[in-house]
Design an enzyme around this catalytic site. Sequence first.
Site, PDB file in Angstrom:
ATOM      1  N   SER A 142       0.816  -1.226   0.000  1.00 49.56           N
ATOM      2  CA  SER A 142       0.000   0.000   0.000  1.00 49.56           C
ATOM      3  C   SER A 142       0.841   1.264   0.000  1.00 49.56           C
ATOM      4  CB  SER A 142      -0.875  -0.010   1.260  1.00 49.56           C
ATOM      5  OG  SER A 142      -1.425   1.255   1.488  1.00 49.56           O
TER       6      SER A 142
ATOM      7  N   GLU B 210       0.150   3.611   1.794  1.00 47.42           N
ATOM      8  CA  GLU B 210       0.217   4.004   3.205  1.00 47.42           C
ATOM      9  C   GLU B 210       1.609   3.770   3.774  1.00 47.42           C
ATOM     10  OE1 GLU B 210      -2.701   6.076   4.676  1.00 47.42           O
ATOM     11  OE2 GLU B 210      -1.656   4.949   6.240  1.00 47.42           O
TER      12      GLU B 210
ATOM     13  N   TYR C 159      -1.767   0.252  10.710  1.00 44.81           N
ATOM     14  CA  TYR C 159      -2.018  -0.388   9.412  1.00 44.81           C
ATOM     15  C   TYR C 159      -0.801  -0.234   8.495  1.00 44.81           C
ATOM     16  CZ  TYR C 159      -3.753  -0.863   4.618  1.00 44.81           C
ATOM     17  OH  TYR C 159      -3.905  -1.220   3.291  1.00 44.81           O
TER      18      TYR C 159
HETATM   19  P1  NAP Z   1     -11.600  -4.532   1.760  1.00 47.69           P
HETATM   20  O1  NAP Z   1     -12.720  -4.183   0.844  1.00 47.69           O
HETATM   21  O2  NAP Z   1     -11.586  -4.003   3.149  1.00 47.69           O
HETATM   22  O3  NAP Z   1     -11.541  -6.137   1.823  1.00 47.69           O
HETATM   23  C1  NAP Z   1     -10.748  -6.791   2.782  1.00 47.69           C
HETATM   24  C2  NAP Z   1     -10.953  -8.290   2.635  1.00 47.69           C
HETATM   25  O4  NAP Z   1     -10.144  -8.963   3.617  1.00 47.69           O
HETATM   26  C3  NAP Z   1     -12.396  -8.766   2.892  1.00 47.69           C
HETATM   27  O5  NAP Z   1     -12.711  -9.795   1.978  1.00 47.69           O
HETATM   28  C4  NAP Z   1     -12.315  -9.339   4.305  1.00 47.69           C
HETATM   29  O6  NAP Z   1     -13.253 -10.340   4.569  1.00 47.69           O
HETATM   30  C5  NAP Z   1     -10.930  -9.949   4.262  1.00 47.69           C
HETATM   31  N1  NAP Z   1     -10.377 -10.227   5.594  1.00 47.69           N
HETATM   32  C6  NAP Z   1     -10.199  -9.359   6.619  1.00 47.69           C
HETATM   33  N2  NAP Z   1      -9.657  -9.990   7.671  1.00 47.69           N
HETATM   34  C7  NAP Z   1      -9.491 -11.291   7.305  1.00 47.69           C
HETATM   35  C8  NAP Z   1      -8.990 -12.431   7.954  1.00 47.69           C
HETATM   36  N3  NAP Z   1      -8.528 -12.406   9.216  1.00 47.69           N
HETATM   37  N4  NAP Z   1      -8.936 -13.600   7.278  1.00 47.69           N
HETATM   38  C9  NAP Z   1      -9.401 -13.682   6.022  1.00 47.69           C
HETATM   39  N5  NAP Z   1      -9.921 -12.629   5.345  1.00 47.69           N
HETATM   40  C10 NAP Z   1      -9.954 -11.450   5.989  1.00 47.69           C
HETATM   41  O7  NAP Z   1     -10.206  -4.125   1.104  1.00 47.69           O
HETATM   42  P2  NAP Z   1      -9.850  -3.745  -0.420  1.00 47.69           P
HETATM   43  O8  NAP Z   1     -10.049  -2.289  -0.608  1.00 47.69           O
HETATM   44  O9  NAP Z   1     -10.483  -4.715  -1.330  1.00 47.69           O
HETATM   45  O10 NAP Z   1      -8.281  -3.961  -0.414  1.00 47.69           O
HETATM   46  C11 NAP Z   1      -7.705  -5.215  -0.751  1.00 47.69           C
HETATM   47  C12 NAP Z   1      -6.276  -5.264  -0.215  1.00 47.69           C
HETATM   48  O11 NAP Z   1      -5.497  -4.233  -0.799  1.00 47.69           O
HETATM   49  C13 NAP Z   1      -6.150  -5.066   1.285  1.00 47.69           C
HETATM   50  O12 NAP Z   1      -5.045  -5.856   1.713  1.00 47.69           O
HETATM   51  C14 NAP Z   1      -5.806  -3.598   1.430  1.00 47.69           C
HETATM   52  O13 NAP Z   1      -5.121  -3.372   2.632  1.00 47.69           O
HETATM   53  C15 NAP Z   1      -4.944  -3.409   0.214  1.00 47.69           C
HETATM   54  N6  NAP Z   1      -4.897  -2.059  -0.359  1.00 47.69           N
HETATM   55  C16 NAP Z   1      -6.080  -1.434  -0.679  1.00 47.69           C
HETATM   56  C17 NAP Z   1      -6.022  -0.196  -1.282  1.00 47.69           C
HETATM   57  C18 NAP Z   1      -7.293   0.532  -1.663  1.00 47.69           C
HETATM   58  O14 NAP Z   1      -7.212   1.742  -1.913  1.00 47.69           O
HETATM   59  N7  NAP Z   1      -8.422  -0.153  -1.766  1.00 47.69           N
HETATM   60  C19 NAP Z   1      -4.778   0.409  -1.550  1.00 47.69           C
HETATM   61  C20 NAP Z   1      -3.623  -0.279  -1.224  1.00 47.69           C
HETATM   62  C21 NAP Z   1      -3.690  -1.528  -0.645  1.00 47.69           C
HETATM   63  P3  NAP Z   1     -14.727  -9.999   5.172  1.00 47.69           P
HETATM   64  O15 NAP Z   1     -15.566  -9.628   3.984  1.00 47.69           O
HETATM   65  O16 NAP Z   1     -15.097 -11.282   5.816  1.00 47.69           O
HETATM   66  O17 NAP Z   1     -14.545  -8.851   6.127  1.00 47.69           O
HETATM   67  N1  GDD Z   2     -12.466   7.274   6.285  1.00 42.56           N
HETATM   68  C1  GDD Z   2     -12.585   8.593   6.451  1.00 42.56           C
HETATM   69  N2  GDD Z   2     -13.721   9.110   6.991  1.00 42.56           N
HETATM   70  N3  GDD Z   2     -11.554   9.371   6.061  1.00 42.56           N
HETATM   71  C2  GDD Z   2     -11.699  10.708   6.190  1.00 42.56           C
HETATM   72  C3  GDD Z   2     -12.851  11.299   6.724  1.00 42.56           C
HETATM   73  C4  GDD Z   2     -13.918  10.447   7.156  1.00 42.56           C
HETATM   74  O1  GDD Z   2     -14.947  10.893   7.646  1.00 42.56           O
HETATM   75  N4  GDD Z   2     -12.693  12.645   6.695  1.00 42.56           N
HETATM   76  C5  GDD Z   2     -11.502  12.887   6.173  1.00 42.56           C
HETATM   77  N5  GDD Z   2     -10.875  11.719   5.869  1.00 42.56           N
HETATM   78  C6  GDD Z   2      -9.526  11.586   5.314  1.00 42.56           C
HETATM   79  C7  GDD Z   2      -8.615  10.648   6.124  1.00 42.56           C
HETATM   80  O2  GDD Z   2      -8.102  11.338   7.276  1.00 42.56           O
HETATM   81  C8  GDD Z   2      -7.547  10.329   5.084  1.00 42.56           C
HETATM   82  O3  GDD Z   2      -6.579  11.347   5.046  1.00 42.56           O
HETATM   83  C9  GDD Z   2      -8.328  10.366   3.757  1.00 42.56           C
HETATM   84  O4  GDD Z   2      -9.597  10.987   4.043  1.00 42.56           O
HETATM   85  C10 GDD Z   2      -8.569   9.003   3.123  1.00 42.56           C
HETATM   86  O5  GDD Z   2      -9.105   8.140   4.105  1.00 42.56           O
HETATM   87  P1  GDD Z   2      -9.673   6.678   3.719  1.00 42.56           P
HETATM   88  O6  GDD Z   2     -10.640   6.779   2.612  1.00 42.56           O
HETATM   89  O7  GDD Z   2     -10.109   6.034   4.995  1.00 42.56           O
HETATM   90  O8  GDD Z   2      -8.411   5.948   3.085  1.00 42.56           O
HETATM   91  P2  GDD Z   2      -6.868   5.866   3.520  1.00 42.56           P
HETATM   92  O9  GDD Z   2      -6.098   6.696   2.554  1.00 42.56           O
HETATM   93  O10 GDD Z   2      -6.685   6.113   4.963  1.00 42.56           O
HETATM   94  O11 GDD Z   2      -6.566   4.312   3.278  1.00 42.56           O
HETATM   95  C11 GDD Z   2      -6.985   3.681   2.067  1.00 42.56           C
HETATM   96  O12 GDD Z   2      -5.962   3.763   1.100  1.00 42.56           O
HETATM   97  C12 GDD Z   2      -4.758   3.070   1.432  1.00 42.56           C
HETATM   98  C13 GDD Z   2      -3.770   3.299   0.289  1.00 42.56           C
HETATM   99  O13 GDD Z   2      -3.128   4.519   0.442  1.00 42.56           O
HETATM  100  C14 GDD Z   2      -7.334   2.227   2.409  1.00 42.56           C
HETATM  101  O14 GDD Z   2      -7.933   1.626   1.300  1.00 42.56           O
HETATM  102  C15 GDD Z   2      -6.098   1.428   2.771  1.00 42.56           C
HETATM  103  O15 GDD Z   2      -6.450   0.054   2.920  1.00 42.56           O
HETATM  104  C16 GDD Z   2      -5.081   1.599   1.637  1.00 42.56           C
HETATM  105  O16 GDD Z   2      -3.902   0.874   1.907  1.00 42.56           O
END
Ligand code: NAP
Ligand code: GDD
Length: 330
Positions: free
Chosen positions: A128, A130, A152
Site C-alpha cells: 500500500s 500508506e 495499518y
Molecule cells: P476490503 O474491501 O476491506 O476487503 C478486505 C478483505 O479482507 C475482505 O474480503 C475481508 O473479509 C478480508 N479479511 C479481513 N480480515 C481477514 C482475515 N482475518 N482472514 C481472512 N480474510 C480477511 O479491502 P480492499 O479495498 O479490497 O483492499 C484489498 C487489499 O489491498 C487489502 O489488503 C488492502 O489493505 C490493500 N490495499 C487497498 C487499497 C485501496 O485503496 N483499496 C490500496 C492499497 C492496498 P470480510 O468480507 O469477511 O470482512
Molecule cells: N475514512 C474517512 N472518513 N476518512 C476521512 C474522513 C472520514 O470521515 N474525513 C476525512 N478523511 C480523510 C482521512 O483522514 C484520510 O486522510 C483520507 O480521508 C482518506 O481516508 P480513507 O478513505 O479512509 O483511506 P486511507 O487513505 O486512509 O486508506 C486507504 O488507502 C490506502 C492506500 O493509500 C485504504 O484503502 C487502505 O487500505 C489503503 O492501503
Amino acid sequence: MTDSPTRRALITGITGQDGSYLAEFLLDRGYEVVGMVRRSSTVNYERIAHLMDRLEFHSGDLLDQMSMVEAIREHAPHEVYNLAAQSFVQTSFGQPVLTGETTALGVTRMLDAIRLVDPSIRFYQASSSEMFGKVHEVPQTEATPFHPRSPYGVAKVYGHWITVNYRESYGLHACSGMLFNHESPRRGLEFVTRKISHGAVQIALGQATELRLGNLDAKRDWGFAGDYVDAMWRMLQLDEPEDFVICTGETHTVREFCQAAFARVGLDWEKHVVIDHKYYRPAEVDLLVGDGSLAAERLDWRPSVGFVELVEMMVDADLALLEGRLRHLS
Ligand code: NAP
Ligand code: GDD
C-alpha cells in the site's frame, strides 16, 4: 509458469472490493477461481453475488495457519493473490494488535503455506501507498523510503518486506504491488470516497441533511479499482518477480472530492459538510501521489479512469442504489 491448460487462482479477501473485481477479471480470462472466505454469522457475499455459481470457496482465515496450508493443498493454485487484510486505517489505531496479526503476520502464514506445499506458486501481496506515510519525496516511486503513520501502515511495511525476504531467501515468485488508493461503487462505506458519494446522494434524496467528515486537506492519488486488479495480474505474468507502484500520478484533496460529488447531484457541498474531529487520526498521511512510470514501462499498465469520471461513477451508482434501481453493487 506450469503447463496446466487451465490456470487456477486463490484469492484471499475475495468478499472485499478488490477481491470482487479480481475474481471477475480472472474468470473472464478463463481461470478457475477459488476464494478464501472466513466464517461469519451473516453472509457477506454482496460484492460477488453475481459470480457465485462460477467460484469455488475455501473456508479459512489469515489468523489460522492450517486453513491456509489446506487451501493450497486442496486447490493447488498456480497463483495466489493475498488481498485479505484489516484494511481500514482508522480501525488500526483502535485495534493495532489484530491489525498486526492479520495484515502483517497473515502474509507470513500464507508465504509459509506456499513454501511448504508448492514453492512454484506465484504470489501477489497487496502492499500500500500508506507505507510511504509521511512522505520522503514527491512523487513516490519504488525507491522512496517508507515512513508509515498508522498501525495499518506499519503492518503493511512488514507484509511488504516479508514478501521480499521470502523471494530472496527461498526463490519464491513473490511480489508486492504498492497500490495507491483505488475506489469504486463497491468501496466500503467507511472509506472517505464512498462515504461522500453515498452521503451526497442521501442528502439529495432527502434521506439526510448533513455529512460529518474529518480532515478535508488530506491529498490522495485516487484511481479506479477495476483498473488496479489488471496491474496485479500483470505483475504475476512477469518471468522475474518485481515490486511496482500502481497509481494515477494525480492528487486531489478530500475537499475536491466533496465538491465534485455534491456538484454531480446539484448541491453545494459547503452547505452540508460538517467537520467532526472524531474522524481525525492520531497521525495523518497528508499527501500521496505516485510515479507509475515503471509500471507503464514493464507492465504496459496505465489507469483508464480519471478523477472526475471516478467521482461521477460512484455518485451515479449510489443514486441508482438508493433510488432502488440497483439491487446490489455488481
Ligand atoms: P476490503 O474491501 O476491506 O476487503 C478486505 C478483505 O479482507 C475482505 O474480503 C475481508 O473479509 C478480508 N479479511 C479481513 N480480515 C481477514 C482475515 N482475518 N482472514 C481472512 N480474510 C480477511 O479491502 P480492499 O479495498 O479490497 O483492499 C484489498 C487489499 O489491498 C487489502 O489488503 C488492502 O489493505 C490493500 N490495499 C487497498 C487499497 C485501496 O485503496 N483499496 C490500496 C492499497 C492496498 P470480510 O468480507 O469477511 O470482512
Ligand atoms: N475514512 C474517512 N472518513 N476518512 C476521512 C474522513 C472520514 O470521515 N474525513 C476525512 N478523511 C480523510 C482521512 O483522514 C484520510 O486522510 C483520507 O480521508 C482518506 O481516508 P480513507 O478513505 O479512509 O483511506 P486511507 O487513505 O486512509 O486508506 C486507504 O488507502 C490506502 C492506500 O493509500 C485504504 O484503502 C487502505 O487500505 C489503503 O492501503
